[in-house]
Write a protein that holds these residues in place. Structure first.
Motif, PDB file in Angstrom:
ATOM      1  N   ASP A  60      23.985  48.872  62.235  1.00 42.66           N
ATOM      2  CA  ASP A  60      24.926  47.752  62.260  1.00 42.66           C
ATOM      3  C   ASP A  60      25.423  47.434  60.865  1.00 42.66           C
ATOM      4  O   ASP A  60      24.903  47.929  59.859  1.00 42.66           O
ATOM      5  N   ARG A  61      26.413  46.577  60.772  1.00 43.40           N
ATOM      6  CA  ARG A  61      27.073  46.296  59.497  1.00 43.40           C
ATOM      7  C   ARG A  61      26.165  45.544  58.544  1.00 43.40           C
ATOM      8  O   ARG A  61      26.274  45.691  57.325  1.00 43.40           O
ATOM      9  N   ARG A  81      23.854  41.646  70.390  1.00 42.10           N
ATOM     10  CA  ARG A  81      24.516  40.869  69.346  1.00 42.10           C
ATOM     11  C   ARG A  81      24.817  41.726  68.112  1.00 42.10           C
ATOM     12  O   ARG A  81      25.671  41.362  67.298  1.00 42.10           O
ATOM     13  N   ARG A  82      24.115  42.831  67.959  1.00 43.09           N
ATOM     14  CA  ARG A  82      24.305  43.678  66.776  1.00 43.09           C
ATOM     15  C   ARG A  82      25.372  44.752  66.999  1.00 43.09           C
ATOM     16  O   ARG A  82      25.627  45.559  66.107  1.00 43.09           O
ATOM     17  N   LEU A  83      25.971  44.777  68.180  1.00 43.76           N
ATOM     18  CA  LEU A  83      26.994  45.779  68.479  1.00 43.76           C
ATOM     19  C   LEU A  83      28.378  45.232  68.168  1.00 43.76           C
ATOM     20  O   LEU A  83      28.612  44.023  68.217  1.00 43.76           O
ATOM     21  N   TYR A  84      29.306  46.141  67.872  1.00 46.13           N
ATOM     22  CA  TYR A  84      30.665  45.721  67.535  1.00 46.13           C
ATOM     23  C   TYR A  84      31.647  46.829  67.915  1.00 46.13           C
ATOM     24  O   TYR A  84      31.262  48.011  68.043  1.00 46.13           O
ATOM     25  N   ALA A  85      32.884  46.468  68.108  1.00 52.47           N
ATOM     26  CA  ALA A  85      33.923  47.426  68.456  1.00 52.47           C
ATOM     27  C   ALA A  85      34.084  48.457  67.337  1.00 52.47           C
ATOM     28  O   ALA A  85      34.133  48.108  66.161  1.00 52.47           O
ATOM     29  N   GLU A 134      32.461  55.695  71.140  1.00 50.69           N
ATOM     30  CA  GLU A 134      32.378  54.487  70.341  1.00 50.69           C
ATOM     31  C   GLU A 134      32.512  53.256  71.228  1.00 50.69           C
ATOM     32  O   GLU A 134      33.111  53.293  72.318  1.00 50.69           O
ATOM     33  N   GLN A 158      31.885  50.814  66.772  1.00 49.45           N
ATOM     34  CA  GLN A 158      30.558  51.331  66.434  1.00 49.45           C
ATOM     35  C   GLN A 158      30.303  52.622  67.210  1.00 49.45           C
ATOM     36  O   GLN A 158      30.541  52.701  68.419  1.00 49.45           O
ATOM     37  N   THR A 196      33.850  49.841  72.560  1.00 47.78           N
ATOM     38  CA  THR A 196      35.135  49.139  72.582  1.00 47.78           C
ATOM     39  C   THR A 196      34.935  47.628  72.700  1.00 47.78           C
ATOM     40  O   THR A 196      35.685  46.853  72.121  1.00 47.78           O
ATOM     41  N   ARG A 197      33.902  47.214  73.447  1.00 50.14           N
ATOM     42  CA  ARG A 197      33.581  45.783  73.499  1.00 50.14           C
ATOM     43  C   ARG A 197      32.249  45.602  74.206  1.00 50.14           C
ATOM     44  O   ARG A 197      31.748  46.511  74.881  1.00 50.14           O
TER      45      ARG A 197
END
Length: 867
Positions: A384-385, A420-424, A356, A426, A358-359
């Motif tokens: 993505d969300r 930009r579409r990635l997040y911790a 997953e 994920q 992390t940043r």
């Protein structure tokens, strides 16, 4: 096949002896356990020649494949030309494998001459069996070549001992069971049939029963029953319950997309249940996939056959998932667990969970990995969300970061990933490993065979007599050899077993390998190495000749189809009179409310298809009180233990039964109850119609796979009074063992603990263009998704009337009393000549909020519409 030994799948026994030599006793060689057509078999798919080689080299006992002429359920595969069949047979039989040709589609009347010639070519080439869906094709194949083995495809929807009994009477010699059967259900079927049972153990799962899915046909004119599935089950859907959107996790939108089947751990139980053939799905998959899955299942099956625990390591599972995986599950083999089968999170290949996020730091993505990752690996980030859309690419570089925490950083090619579409938090999945792919490719692209045919040789060498050798391959081929001259006594170097092993073992450049040599040597004979070399060459030539030999078969000359049709026509002419009846409108209804409205409207021929079969008693009483006939519909599927439903239908004293599966035919025919064949029996050509009539059906509903021209061709080929045509319906799209009600609206996992939300809620599934398709459940808790837009054949009715059709049917699904009366009135006017087909179609279209489609019976379809 432990120790690299081939499975002994006996094809042809060839015994060769030198002229004027007495027979040589083979008893000195221990018997290799040979397997006939009913023995245990690992069956692999092949969509191309590379895939076939992959199956051969990695341990398959048999391979199934399709032809480029069509006629198979994987039309998008590369497939094989008829001209390639001799090469295919040489490859397969040369390694002791069997070859099965998929002819598992519905054939239309105009295609039957081509089918006849194709079957003749298959039989002459020496292929071992054909896989068939269409009942009429079984009849044709039997007439062309009685010696060609016929396997009932899973497309034939055989789900019970009763349905298998009908297939066996037709001439089927093996059954591919529906994927929806559990091991316990297979165990119940086994003692009730003599036929070998074939079961899928790995690969993609269709959410709908094979042979019963009309989604691609209804929405786009590209039928799954014709090998052109558009995979609408892999598309996103939203649920509407009682008029309101169901609030689901944004990622849960693939409500009809099952995870892939992976039954490696269940092989011992399947063997114990009596399964004969273990089938891998994947004719559209890569050769590397075939190599990978076949290799792992070969090892697992051999362990199960030896009575050892099946050991599949986490690395083994990871390798299989990397070739293709939507997530692994046991499918239906352990029974229904609707939540496990369809998590709804994805419908595409995902491979294995890598870790997953992390940043995101600059142009790198930091992850917490669960397994190794390296440059070149393919990855995909979960949706993505905001949109739920996945994105992926190949890893460009891997950087170690914070070694104590085990985190790593990944870099990708420019613009490959929108960071930009990635997040911790994920999840990230590994979809491809180039090193694994390379290793798998080497198994079938190497010039040297990876998998050889084991040989056992017994030699007798006595002074004063010719040297004799008896050879037996692991595939069952045998040959006897003898030297031209008697052996002299050695003066220096007498023959030894070691010399024999060395000389007979020099089999490089062939597919053979010496596994065991035994010898009886008396009198210290001397044998020149040239003689041993000559005998070895003879052995190889004769074993290869045995492999190349084609089975002796009785193959009828051309004209079989025409002879069948002439016989059918003569019988029909003797038994049938011209139909002078007025057109009759029959209506199938699904509620007591609709039944009452129909009786009030004067409909005198009804069919009832209720979710609650306890209401049938009331329905029959109401129909008979109104002096109307009523037929009760069986469920579309009958599984072991469900014959009680048939008994319940028989008790209600209806005028007949609308039979929807072969199990129903087996049950009701001996009782003498009038039977109508529904469209689910897939009558798409005249041979099938005549066969169903021979089985006792009063009328046969034409297959929904027929377009207007094909339907008229069928009508012209059989007595039209035998046929019934559905001219108005909501086309059933998916008919599923999977219950969407349970998966989404219940905390339970199956019909025993779900609380039956289907009894309390009205549900639709909304597709990508906003159409809300009604979902229903039947008495067996099986779901049917219907097309939201009704289909009308009003404009085809005049041509059908002119062709002699007199029995027309409306299938109701939902609607107000006014809607039902309007539909009935319009079609009555049409059949009476008081309205034209175009007028009826326009009025129906104007009255329905989503319009009306001409569907499968429009003049020309756009096969890309679904996409």
């Amino acid at each position: 096949m432990g120790g690299g030994q081939l499975p002994a799948a006996t094809l042809i026994h060839g015994v060769f002896r030198l002229m004027n030599q007495p027979p040589f006793e083979m008893d000195a060689i221990p018997e290799i356990a040979s397997r006939d057509q009913k023995s245990i078999e690992l069956l692999a798919p092949a969509g191309s020649m590379d895939a076939m080689r992959a199956a051969v080299e990695n341990g398959a006992d048999a391979v199934y494949f399709g032809l480029q002429v069509g006629l198979n359920a994987r039309d998008r595969a590369a497939n094989f030309s008829l001209e390639q069949l001799p090469e295919v047979v040489d490859l397969l039989h040369g390694r002791g494998l069997r070859g099965y040709v998929a002819l598992n589609i519905l054939a239309f009347p105009s295609e039957l001459p081509m089918v006849e010639q194709t079957v003749r070519t298959i039989a002459e080439a020496g292929l071992d069996a054909v896989l068939v869906q269409d009942l009429g094709l079984v009849r044709l194949i039997r007439a062309v070549c009685p010696d060609l083995e016929i396997h009932a495809s899973t497309q034939m929807t055989l789900t019970s001992a009763e349905s298998i009994r009908v297939a066996e009477q037709l001439g089927v010699q093996r059954v591919v069971l529906a994927r929806e059967l559990s091991i316990n259900e297979i165990r119940k079927i086994r003692p009730q049939t003599r036929l070998p049972l074939e079961v899928f153990v790995h690969g993609a799962l269709c959410v709908a029963y094979s042979g019963q899915c009309l989604t691609s046909e209804s929405l786009g004119g590209r039928s799954a029953n014709r090998g052109q599935c558009a995979q609408a089950c892999r598309l996103p859907y939203e649920m509407v319950c009682d008029g309101k959107d169901v609030d689901l996790d944004p990622r849960v939108k693939y409500l009809l997309s099952p995870q892939d089947l992976a039954a490696y751990a269940l092989l011992p139980e399947l063997l114990d249940a009596g399964v004969t053939s273990f089938k891998i799905e994947g004719r559209l998959k890569t050769p590397e996939y075939v190599a990978n899955i076949t290799r792992h299942y070969r090892r697992a099956l051999d362990e199960a056959l030896a009575g050892r625990p099946v050991r599949v390591t986490p690395r083994d599972v990871e390798e299989m998932e990397l070739s293709f995986s939507r997530g692994f599950s046991p499918g239906w083999l352990e029974g229904c667990d609707h939540k496990r089968l369809v998590p709804g999170l994805s419908s595409a290949k995902r491979g294995v969970l890598l870790g997953e996020v992390t940043r995101v730091a600059g142009n790198r993505v930091q992850i917490r990995p669960e397994r190794a990752v390296k440059p070149g690996d393919g990855i995909v980030f979960e949706g993505d969300r905001a949109s739920g859309q996945e994105q992926g690419g190949r890893v460009y570089q891997v950087f170690s970061s914070q070694r104590r925490t085990g985190l790593v950083e990944l870099a990708f090619g420019r613009d490959d990933i929108d960071l930009r579409r990635l997040y911790a938090g994920q999840k990230i999945w590994k979809t491809d490993d180039p090193e694994l792919t390379k290793r798998l490719r080497q198994t079938f692209r190497s010039g040297d065979p990876q998998r050889r045919v084991g040989l056992q040789v017994h030699v007798e060498a006595r002074v004063g007599q010719p040297l004799r050798a008896a050879c037996r391959s692991a595939t069952g081929w045998t040959c006897d050899l003898a030297s031209d001259e008697p052996l002299a006594k050695a003066t220096k170097h007498p023959l030894t077993v070691e010399t024999l092993e060395k000389q007979f073992g020099r089999l490089g450049g062939t597919v053979f390998q010496l596994e065991r040599l035994t010898a009886e040597i008396e009198g210290e004979p001397m044998v020149p190495l040239s003689v041993l070399g000559q005998l070895r060459h003879q052995m190889v030539e004769r074993l290869e000749a045995a492999a190349d030999a084609r089975p002796l078969r009785s193959i009828a000359p051309p004209g079989v189809l025409q002879a069948l049709r002439d016989k059918q026509r003569d019988e029909a002419n003797r038994n049938e009179q011209d139909d002078a009846r007025q057109p009759r409108l029959r209506v199938l209804c699904r509620t007591l409310e609709h039944l009452d409205i129909l009786l009030e409207s004067g409909i005198d021929s009804l069919m009832a298809d209720f979710q609650d079969i306890r209401q049938y008693r009331q329905a029959v009483a109401a129909a008979h009180a109104a002096d109307a006939e009523i037929f009760l519909a069986t469920p579309r599927i009958q599984k072991p233990g469900e014959a009680a439903i048939f008994r319940a239908l028989a008790r209600h004293n209806a005028d007949g039964i609308l039979v929807r599966n072969l199990g129903g035919l087996d049950y009701f025919r001996p009782l003498g109850i009038p039977m109508l064949a529904d469209s689910t029996l897939n009558a798409a050509n005249d041979l099938t119609v005549f066969y169903l009539r021979d089985l006792g059906f009063r009328r046969i509903t034409c297959s929904f796979d027929l377009n207007r021209e094909q339907l008229l061709d069928l009508v012209s080929a059989v007595p039209p009074q035998w046929l019934e045509v559905v001219i108005h319906q909501h086309m059933p799209l998916f008919h599923m063992e999977h219950c969407v009600f349970c998966a989404v609206l219940s905390p339970g996992t199956n019909k025993h603990n779900c609380g039956r939300p289907c009894d309390r809620h009205q549900v639709q599934l909304r597709d990508r263009i906003g159409m809300e398709h009604p979902l229903t459940a039947d008495i067996g808790c099986r779901n049917t998704l219907f097309n939201a837009t009704p289909q009308s054949a009003a404009e085809a009715v005049p041509a059908l009337l002119a062709a002699g059709i007199r029995d027309f049917r409306i299938d109701l699904l939902e609607g107000s009393p006014a809607d039902v009366r309007r539909i009935v009135c319009l079609y009555r006017d049409l059949l009476a000549g008081r309205a034209t087909g175009r007028e009826v179609w326009r009025q129906l279209n104007a009255a329905n909020r989503v319009g009306v489609t001409r569907g499968t019976l429009e003049e020309r379809r756009n096969p890309l519409a679904i996409l």
